[in-house]
Design an enzyme around this catalytic site. Structure first.
Site, mmCIF file in Angstrom:
data_model
loop_
_atom_site.group_PDB
_atom_site.id
_atom_site.type_symbol
_atom_site.label_atom_id
_atom_site.label_comp_id
_atom_site.label_asym_id
_atom_site.label_seq_id
_atom_site.Cartn_x
_atom_site.Cartn_y
_atom_site.Cartn_z
ATOM 1 N N ARG A 248 -6.738 -47.120 -7.329
ATOM 2 C CA ARG A 248 -7.432 -45.893 -7.699
ATOM 3 C C ARG A 248 -7.754 -45.834 -9.187
ATOM 4 O O ARG A 248 -8.490 -44.954 -9.616
ATOM 5 C CB ARG A 248 -6.580 -44.676 -7.300
ATOM 6 N N LYS B 80 -0.955 -56.171 -10.294
ATOM 7 C CA LYS B 80 -1.896 -55.455 -9.425
ATOM 8 C C LYS B 80 -1.933 -53.990 -9.870
ATOM 9 O O LYS B 80 -0.973 -53.254 -9.675
ATOM 10 C CB LYS B 80 -1.451 -55.512 -7.959
ATOM 11 N N PHE C 57 -1.126 -45.056 -9.795
ATOM 12 C CA PHE C 57 -2.379 -44.587 -10.392
ATOM 13 C C PHE C 57 -2.158 -43.728 -11.627
ATOM 14 O O PHE C 57 -3.075 -43.535 -12.427
ATOM 15 C CB PHE C 57 -3.185 -43.770 -9.358
ATOM 16 N N CYS D 249 5.701 -38.740 -13.243
ATOM 17 C CA CYS D 249 7.007 -38.817 -12.575
ATOM 18 C C CYS D 249 8.027 -37.985 -13.345
ATOM 19 O O CYS D 249 9.073 -37.638 -12.840
ATOM 20 C CB CYS D 249 7.478 -40.247 -12.474
ATOM 21 N N SER E 76 5.415 -44.487 -5.270
ATOM 22 C CA SER E 76 6.047 -43.519 -4.364
ATOM 23 C C SER E 76 7.261 -44.121 -3.649
ATOM 24 O O SER E 76 7.422 -45.342 -3.569
ATOM 25 C CB SER E 76 5.025 -43.080 -3.318
ATOM 26 N N GLU F 188 7.960 -34.078 -2.950
ATOM 27 C CA GLU F 188 7.395 -34.247 -4.291
ATOM 28 C C GLU F 188 5.940 -33.790 -4.219
ATOM 29 O O GLU F 188 5.138 -34.378 -3.484
ATOM 30 C CB GLU F 188 7.460 -35.722 -4.705
HETATM 31 P P1 NAD Z 1 1.829 -45.333 -4.389
HETATM 32 O O1 NAD Z 1 3.182 -45.698 -3.917
HETATM 33 O O2 NAD Z 1 0.879 -44.762 -3.423
HETATM 34 O O3 NAD Z 1 1.103 -46.649 -4.972
HETATM 35 C C1 NAD Z 1 1.748 -47.492 -5.915
HETATM 36 C C2 NAD Z 1 1.332 -48.931 -5.665
HETATM 37 O O4 NAD Z 1 1.850 -49.362 -4.406
HETATM 38 C C3 NAD Z 1 -0.170 -49.130 -5.605
HETATM 39 O O5 NAD Z 1 -0.485 -50.283 -6.344
HETATM 40 C C4 NAD Z 1 -0.468 -49.282 -4.132
HETATM 41 O O6 NAD Z 1 -1.537 -50.154 -3.887
HETATM 42 C C5 NAD Z 1 0.816 -49.848 -3.562
HETATM 43 N N1 NAD Z 1 1.122 -49.361 -2.216
HETATM 44 C C6 NAD Z 1 1.026 -48.079 -1.767
HETATM 45 N N2 NAD Z 1 1.448 -47.996 -0.485
HETATM 46 C C7 NAD Z 1 1.821 -49.245 -0.110
HETATM 47 C C8 NAD Z 1 2.352 -49.801 1.087
HETATM 48 N N3 NAD Z 1 2.589 -49.054 2.147
HETATM 49 N N4 NAD Z 1 2.593 -51.131 1.121
HETATM 50 C C9 NAD Z 1 2.373 -51.885 0.035
HETATM 51 N N5 NAD Z 1 1.878 -51.411 -1.114
HETATM 52 C C10 NAD Z 1 1.610 -50.112 -1.211
HETATM 53 O O7 NAD Z 1 2.032 -44.393 -5.663
HETATM 54 P P2 NAD Z 1 0.924 -43.596 -6.472
HETATM 55 O O8 NAD Z 1 0.422 -42.470 -5.649
HETATM 56 O O9 NAD Z 1 -0.073 -44.542 -7.059
HETATM 57 O O10 NAD Z 1 1.792 -43.026 -7.687
HETATM 58 C C11 NAD Z 1 2.460 -41.787 -7.646
HETATM 59 C C12 NAD Z 1 3.931 -41.972 -7.360
HETATM 60 O O11 NAD Z 1 4.508 -42.819 -8.340
HETATM 61 C C13 NAD Z 1 4.718 -40.676 -7.428
HETATM 62 O O12 NAD Z 1 5.642 -40.644 -6.381
HETATM 63 C C14 NAD Z 1 5.430 -40.756 -8.772
HETATM 64 O O13 NAD Z 1 6.624 -40.008 -8.866
HETATM 65 C C15 NAD Z 1 5.702 -42.219 -8.852
HETATM 66 N N6 NAD Z 1 5.922 -42.650 -10.222
HETATM 67 C C16 NAD Z 1 7.200 -42.917 -10.601
HETATM 68 C C17 NAD Z 1 7.462 -43.305 -11.907
HETATM 69 C C18 NAD Z 1 8.874 -43.579 -12.342
HETATM 70 O O14 NAD Z 1 9.055 -44.227 -13.355
HETATM 71 N N7 NAD Z 1 9.876 -43.126 -11.599
HETATM 72 C C19 NAD Z 1 6.409 -43.424 -12.830
HETATM 73 C C20 NAD Z 1 5.117 -43.157 -12.393
HETATM 74 C C21 NAD Z 1 4.879 -42.778 -11.086
#
Ligand code: NAD
Length: 520
Positions: A199, A195, A171, A303, A248, A403
């Protein structure tokens, strides 16, 4: 037209304040270069984090709809692969120009759905746009190698696209992360099923609209919606050859495992806990400004946000000035021109952040600046957390281990550069670390010994520009980080190497011989 109505509804909110949309439209999906409404039975509400008004709903698309999108991407692949790189490049030039023309509109929908300030949302778009601009020279990276390996015999390499690739987004960067992937995947000849986060889907929808205008043929770029069920279908679809995931650890480690078990290439960027180490010889004013920006910009939901400041020796006495600066920040709706930081994304996220701050207090840390309970005048229902500074933090505390992903800076004091490096290296994440110093010798020692994959010296915390590659390591990536995003490694991720060895001889010149052993 369905999509256009949704997009215009959101776009007109810029630059006025967050309006309540009387009857929010559902976000359509994008396939065959058109927006279609899902026949889904369940939907996920998308809220404006500053007001918690519903701005749209995303469908949990049906299995059949998802399969149809994947099939469309699969059908488009052979002819897109055969399209010349020059023709693909011309489309990319137009895509880049259209993103720039629609920059404000993209930023507006990001602010509305994700909450960050408009100025910061423009940065989100720009960092993605730069990847698209760099992807225009993708053919340069796709060139093969050739060597005469024996008499009359040569080996050449080709980089060929994989097929359909899928991009699963978080998101927090609704434009940048899709743009880390779409341009490189498509310039190299792949088709894409993306996808967005459930959010914050709006920026991806605008990008889809612009992709069609730029001239991408039907089926090359597709956008689907939903949560876990959608992801599972993408992970299991045999037509999909690679997965790009950012999000995440919980989701990413699962996606890496299931995607890899299904024989797909997976690149997965995960969570972070980024540290800055502050030496007494650093420029105090510049250091404090940099720490404030990196800790509290985007309400800490990056991140690459700075979540731990490690003060060496006497620099601990700089804390009161840090607090003064943090207190002066304006927390407000992202469309408000004076806002420095907006709300966090959901009420659940706010509750989680507040719980972690509470745990720090109960484990013996000191909440030097407490951002809990703040409420900007015109936004009583938003997800507000103000800048928060916690001191006396110990590595065993929950606020250090987790985090936080909010505007919370944990502060630790150490006695020396080496003690600071050891502390940072013991952390399981390895996205980024920064050093503030005026000493080249200290900077070199830090660079050599620090384990984080992205290092800043007097720069907090740097994301490499598109001519490089995103280089987090340790638990901040899945699979050891061998598949990094964008840059030359991004081209390698979306292509497979083919080597061709040929021999051309004339039998009248070179008589044929037969040998059954491997030539020595
Ligand atoms: P999230 O993992 O909740 O969601 C990311 C995507 O995964 C979404 O599209 C969601 O629909 C899907 N998803 C979530 N849980 C799932 C599951 N159990 N099974 C299958 N699909 C699932 O992450 P978020 O809250 O949207 O983003 C924040 C996180 O992203 C933080 O941990 C941040 O550090 C990380 N992030 C990392 C980078 C990087 O380059 N390292 C960049 C941006 C964000």
């Amino acid at each position: 037209t369905v999509g256009k109505v949704v997009l215009e509804t959101t776009a007109t909110s810029f630059p006025s304040s967050h309006r309540k949309i009387a009857e929010p439209n559902d976000t359509p999906y994008f396939v065959e270069n058109e927006f279609r409404l899902s026949t889904a039975e369940s939907f996920i509400d998308v809220h404006d984090p500053a007001t918690n008004n519903v701005v749209t709903r995303v469908p949990q698309m049906t299995k059949q709809e998802l399969q149809d999108v994947i099939s469309s991407a699969q059908k488009a692949f052979p002819s897109w692969k055969r399209t010349s790189v020059i023709a693909r490049q011309q489309i990319m030039f137009r895509f880049v120009a259209l993103i720039r023309e629609n920059w404000d509109r993209l930023a507006a929908v990001i602010t509305l759905e994700q909450g960050k300030t408009v100025a910061d949302a423009k940065g989100d778009v720009l960092r993605g746009l730069q990847v698209a601009e760099a992807a225009c020279s993708g053919p340069e990276y796709m060139k093969g190698e050739i060597l005469e390996v024996a008499k009359d015999m040569e080996t050449r390499t080709y980089r060929e696209p994989l097929g359909v690739v899928s991009v699963i987004c978080p998101f927090n960067f609704p434009a940048m992360i899709p743009l880390w992937c779409i341009p490189i995947a498509t310039i190299t000849g792949n088709t894409v099923v993306l996808k967005p986060s459930e959010r914050a889907p709006g920026a991806a929808m605008i990008l889809a609209e612009l992709a069609e205008k730029a001239g991408f043929p039907k089926g090359v770029i597709n956008v689907v919606h939903g949560a876990h069920d959608t992801v599972n279908i993408l992970l299991d679809a045999p037509e999909i050859k690679a997965i790009s995931f950012v999000g995440s650890n919980k989701a990413g480690e699962y996606i890496y495992e299931r995607g890899s078990a299904n024989g797909k290439r997976v690149q997965a960027n995960l969570g972070a806990k980024n540290h800055a180490l502050i030496l007494p010889d650093a420029d105090k004013e510049q250091t404090l400004d940099a720490i404030i920006a990196a800790a509290f910009g985007a309400a800490g939901q990056r991140c690459m946000a700075l979540s731990v400041a490690v003060f060496v020796g006497e620099t601990a006495s700089w804390l009161p000035q840090l607090v003064r600066r943090a207190k002066a920040l304006s927390v407000n709706g992202g469309f408000e021109s004076e806002a420095d930081l907006g709300p966090v994304v959901t009420p659940q996220s706010k509750a989680r952040i507040e719980k972690l701050v509470g745990s720090a207090a109960s484990e013996g840390a000191n909440i030097l600046l407490d951002g809990r309970g703040i409420k900007p005048t015109y936004y009583p229902n938003g997800n507000w957390v103000g800048p928060t500074i916690i001191t006396d933090v110990k590595p065993s505390m929950e606020c250090y281990r987790e985090e936080i992903f909010g505007p919370v800076l944990s502060c630790i004091t150490v006695d020396s550069l080496d003690e600071g490096i050891d502390l940072i290296n013991q952390n399981e994440y390895g996205n980024g670390a920064a050093l503030f110093t005026s000493s080249g010798i200290h900077a070199e020692r830090f660079r050599n010994n620090i384990e984080a994959g992205q290092v800043g010296v007097n720069v907090p915390i740097p994301v490499p520009l598109p001519m490089f590659s995103f280089s987090g390591n340790k638990r901040s990536v899945a699979g050891g980080g061998s598949n990094t995003f964008y840059g030359k490694p991004g081209v390698n991720f979306y292509t497979q190497l083919k080597t061709v060895t040929s021999k051309w001889t004339r039998r009248d010149v070179e008589p044929s011989t037969m040998g059954l052993s491997m030539p020595t």
